[in-house]
Every structure is written in C-alpha cells, then in structure tokens.
Write an enzyme that holds these catalytic residues in place. Structure first.
Site, mmCIF file in Angstrom:
data_model
loop_
_atom_site.group_PDB
_atom_site.id
_atom_site.type_symbol
_atom_site.label_atom_id
_atom_site.label_comp_id
_atom_site.label_asym_id
_atom_site.label_seq_id
_atom_site.Cartn_x
_atom_site.Cartn_y
_atom_site.Cartn_z
ATOM 1 N N GLN A 1 0.823 -1.206 0.000
ATOM 2 C CA GLN A 1 0.000 0.000 0.000
ATOM 3 C C GLN A 1 0.857 1.256 0.000
ATOM 4 O OE1 GLN A 1 -2.885 -0.234 3.178
ATOM 5 N NE2 GLN A 1 -3.488 -2.299 2.608
ATOM 6 N N CYS A 2 1.849 1.260 -0.835
ATOM 7 C CA CYS A 2 2.829 2.335 -0.920
ATOM 8 C C CYS A 2 2.715 3.000 -2.292
ATOM 9 C CB CYS A 2 4.225 1.728 -0.724
ATOM 10 S SG CYS A 2 5.609 2.857 -0.931
ATOM 11 N N GLY A 3 3.091 4.242 -2.367
ATOM 12 C CA GLY A 3 3.115 4.907 -3.660
ATOM 13 C C GLY A 3 4.065 4.242 -4.650
ATOM 14 N N PHE A 4 5.030 3.495 -4.140
ATOM 15 C CA PHE A 4 5.982 2.788 -4.999
ATOM 16 C C PHE A 4 5.544 1.361 -5.324
ATOM 17 C CE2 PHE A 4 8.858 5.788 -2.619
ATOM 18 C CZ PHE A 4 9.072 6.653 -3.689
ATOM 19 N N THR A 5 4.407 0.918 -4.787
ATOM 20 C CA THR A 5 3.943 -0.457 -4.993
ATOM 21 C C THR A 5 3.896 -0.861 -6.469
ATOM 22 O OG1 THR A 5 2.741 -0.435 -2.903
ATOM 23 C CG2 THR A 5 2.060 -2.080 -4.514
#
Length: 158
Positions: free
Chosen positions: A35-39
C-alpha cells in the site's frame, strides 16, 4: 557474515530459505509494501525477474511494515495481493523489519555494506540492493529508482 549467501530468511509460506541456495547468482533484494506509492514497482521487478532469471538474476521481495504502516496484511494477504495484482512469480519472504533493533540480520548487513542518504538506515519501502555473484553488495538504489533503470547495473553482474 561475509556474503549475502550466509543468511537465512523465512519464505512467504513460512519455511526457512537459506540464501546459500542462490550462491553464484546475482540478487536484487528489495523491501516491499502493498500500500505504498511505490507499490507499482512490483510490475518492474517482475519484468526484471522474467527478463534475467534465465541468466541467473534472483529478485527477492521482503515485505516490510515499518514505513507508514503500508504493509498491514499477513503473509497470505501479501502473497495473494502480489500474485493477483502484479502476477509476481519471484520469491517473496515473510515480513521483516529493515531498521532498528528487530531488523533482520541480512538487512543490517546490507545497510552496513552500502549506506544511503540516511547513513546506515533504510529510508523507505522499495529500497533495492544489488548483490553480485560473489555475494557482495555492489549497489544500493533509492525507492524512487524504478526497476527498469537497473537493467544496466544488473547486466554488469550477469
């Protein structure tokens, strides 16, 4: 420890995985989160895995919930998310800590081998460590570095 191949980690299925089984293969070790912007980098990591696995590259994903509670799920949830959302086929491991007193020993070693902008700490999810065929850390890449930008560095290790 003198090499990445000296460590053991728990696989996402709960079984111990000796990294010695990857001896002689370059490794791309990444702390991940669902659930990360980098996912979306999972897609690029899977592309690297598919492109270079036959030449020996092993992409290894280590979920981590230390940054903004961005990996709240258990191992089954993580495995299902990675498989269903990004068709991840590279080895995934059980959740680890990468900083602090409970950090997995391999991440302590990785951080000692190649420091980043925060010195001996990992800044965020999707920090990447490239390990050469001899088990030494040859490069560290920031979370903002997209996997497709690693191709040249990976090819040098193959």
């Amino acid at each position: 420890m003198t090499s990445a191949y000296d460590f053991t980690a728990t696989g996402i299925e709960g079984d111990p995985v000796e990294l010695a089984g990857f001896r002689g293969d370059p490794l791309l070790i990444v702390n991940t989160a669902s659930q990360c912007g980098f996912t979306p980098q999972y897609r690029g990591l899977e592309t690297l895995h598919r492109e270079y696995a036959d030449k020996g590259l092993r992409v290894l994903g280590f979920p981590c919930d230390q940054f903004g509670h961005q990996e709240p799920g258990d191992e089954d949830e993580i495995k299902n998310f990675c498989s269903l959302t990004y068709d991840v086929t590279f080895p995934m491991f059980a959740k680890v800590e990468v900083n602090g007193p409970a950090a997995h020993p391999m991440f302590e070693w990785l951080r000692d081998q190649k420091s980043g902008v925060l010195g001996g700490r990992i800044k965020w999810n999707f920090t990447k460590f490239l390990v050469g065929r001899d088990g030494s850390v040859v490069a560290r890449f920031a979370p903002t570095t997209k996997p497709e930008k690693l191709a040249g560095s990976i090819e040098q290790q193959l």
